[in-house]
Scaffold this motif. Structure first.
Motif, mmCIF file in Angstrom:
data_model
loop_
_atom_site.group_PDB
_atom_site.id
_atom_site.type_symbol
_atom_site.label_atom_id
_atom_site.label_comp_id
_atom_site.label_asym_id
_atom_site.label_seq_id
_atom_site.Cartn_x
_atom_site.Cartn_y
_atom_site.Cartn_z
ATOM 1 N N VAL A 40 22.800 73.480 60.557
ATOM 2 C CA VAL A 40 22.607 73.946 59.174
ATOM 3 C C VAL A 40 22.987 72.861 58.166
ATOM 4 O O VAL A 40 22.432 72.749 57.255
ATOM 5 C CB VAL A 40 22.913 75.431 58.606
ATOM 6 C CG1 VAL A 40 22.965 75.681 56.813
ATOM 7 C CG2 VAL A 40 21.816 76.186 58.841
ATOM 8 N N THR A 125 18.634 79.621 54.012
ATOM 9 C CA THR A 125 18.685 78.428 53.330
ATOM 10 C C THR A 125 18.088 77.985 52.654
ATOM 11 O O THR A 125 18.732 76.689 51.906
ATOM 12 C CB THR A 125 18.483 77.292 55.005
ATOM 13 O OG1 THR A 125 17.285 76.605 55.341
ATOM 14 C CG2 THR A 125 19.478 77.915 55.917
ATOM 15 N N ILE A 225 28.029 74.956 50.119
ATOM 16 C CA ILE A 225 26.858 74.069 50.621
ATOM 17 C C ILE A 225 26.103 73.263 49.584
ATOM 18 O O ILE A 225 26.235 72.150 49.749
ATOM 19 C CB ILE A 225 25.809 75.658 50.743
ATOM 20 C CG1 ILE A 225 26.795 76.536 52.190
ATOM 21 C CG2 ILE A 225 24.514 74.981 50.312
ATOM 22 C CD1 ILE A 225 25.101 77.459 52.169
#
Length: 375
Positions: A40, A125, A225
């Motif tokens: 990811v 995601t 993120i």
């Protein structure tokens, strides 16, 4: 850009391995780093590197969003349909509400930042991809999009602070999903039509940040993120001589320590040693691919990159079917499990090739034609 496709292929296979190994070959699953999070993070670095560059090269918000819509939604909607069909045998996850909020969250892809589970587990995601698109669009319209290093550091610092302060979403219940769904549809309509485009871009960007920090499942993680994605953009700017390199190191350090004091950091893969190892491996993979980009990239990896979105979204619904046919696969012989694993991967790659040829490829080409026509 073949090296970016190769990175996507590596990331997709890592996520597949993380989900497949516990079912078929649990002894091979590593615990000194997290394979799924590694994959990811590679994806997020690639998106951060290329997405702002794509918007800037087009110089047209409408063309950018047409391209993104036709890139993401056709396969996404197909996988939603597949997941609903599979629900005949495997019940839909309890994290998916059976009301308007579930529909709205899936429509916007903002699932994780409105604390709603996706019909297919990997869909979480896409929430952060969408937040990044909305925020980058707002920054571009405002003309402050080139300060990527600053944004990487800011979100890295926010990740640390959010981890200390927040232990759950402040904006709970179904309303964040419903309200953001209405704003998303209205704002996207404005971006595509050109009416009130600036106001829509600012509103959607602000909404994305609010959801990320106050409505997401794990606020510190969402901010981390975004820091990783802006770090990818900072690398792009440094490479092209339009920004310094030091923010990359600063943001990486902030992301590395972000879970240390976090209230919501009880999972094994965010313990400092495992988390930092996973980050380092993702960064090293990106750096190695970039260093080798002028060399011939193996065609297999490039092909995997082309079908990586299909691999990523299809692998989990397909994996959930295996126990329905074979029961607890861990009780089977090693030979049988190896055969099942090989058959599963072969089926997944064949389906991914088919969906790329029949869904992704045609949709992307149509999106590019429409984007050129409206530019």
């Amino acid at each position: 850009m073949a090296w970016l496709d190769a990175l996507r292929g590596v990331g997709a296979l890592a996520v597949v391995g993380e989900h497949m190994l516990p079912w078929i070959l649990p002894g091979l699953r590593p615990y000194w780093f997290n394979m799924g999070m590694y994959g990811v993070l590679v994806f997020f670095l690639v998106s951060g590197y290329i997405i702002p560059a794509s918007l800037e090269s087009r110089g047209d918000v409408r063309a950018f969003w047409i391209s993104r819509i036709f890139r993401l939604y056709p396969l996404y909607l197909l996988v939603i349909a597949v997941a609903l069909i599979i629900a005949i045998w495997v019940p839909v996850r309890v994290q998916v509400p059976r009301d308007l909020s579930g529909v709205a969250a899936h429509l916007t892809m903002l699932l994780d930042v409105v604390h709603i589970g996706g019909l297919a587990d990997p869909m979480w995601t896409l929430s952060y991809e969408m937040v990044f698109y909305l925020l980058v669009t707002a920054l571009f319209v405002r003309g402050i999009h080139r300060a990527s290093g600053v944004y990487a550091i800011v979100f890295g610092a926010i990740a640390i602070v959010a981890g200390i302060i927040f232990d759950s979403p402040i904006l709970g219940g179904p309303w964040p999903a419903i309200i953001s769904g209405a704003l998303f549809l209205t704002g996207l309509t404005c971006l595509l039509s050109g009416n009130f485009r600036t106001t829509a871009a600012y509103t959607l960007g602000l909404m994305a940040v609010i959801l990320l920090l106050f409505s997401g499942y794990v606020p510190w993680f969402g901010a981390a993120i975004l820091a990783v994605m802006f770090t990818g953009t900072t690398l792009y700017r440094w490479e092209h001589g339009t920004g310094p390199f030091w923010p990359v190191l600063a943001s990486a350090a902030l992301v590395a320590i972000s879970p240390v004091w976090s209230i919501q950091a009880g999972w094994w893969w965010v313990q400092p040693q495992v988390w930092i190892t996973t980050l380092a491996l993702a960064a090293a993979t990106f750096a190695a691919a970039r260093a080798l980009r002028d060399r011939t990239i193996p065609r297999t990896l490039v092909w995997l990159g082309l079908v990586s979105y299909s691999v990523y979204l299809l692998h989990h619904p397909l994996l959930r079917l295996l126990p329905e046919f074979f029961g607890d696969m861990r009780d089977l012989t090693l030979t049988t499990r190896l055969a099942l694993g090989t058959g599963y991967l072969a089926t997944l790659l064949l389906l991914s090739w088919a969906t790329y040829r029949l869904v992704e490829g045609p949709a992307q080409r149509l999106g590019k034609r429409l984007a050129r026509r409206t530019a």
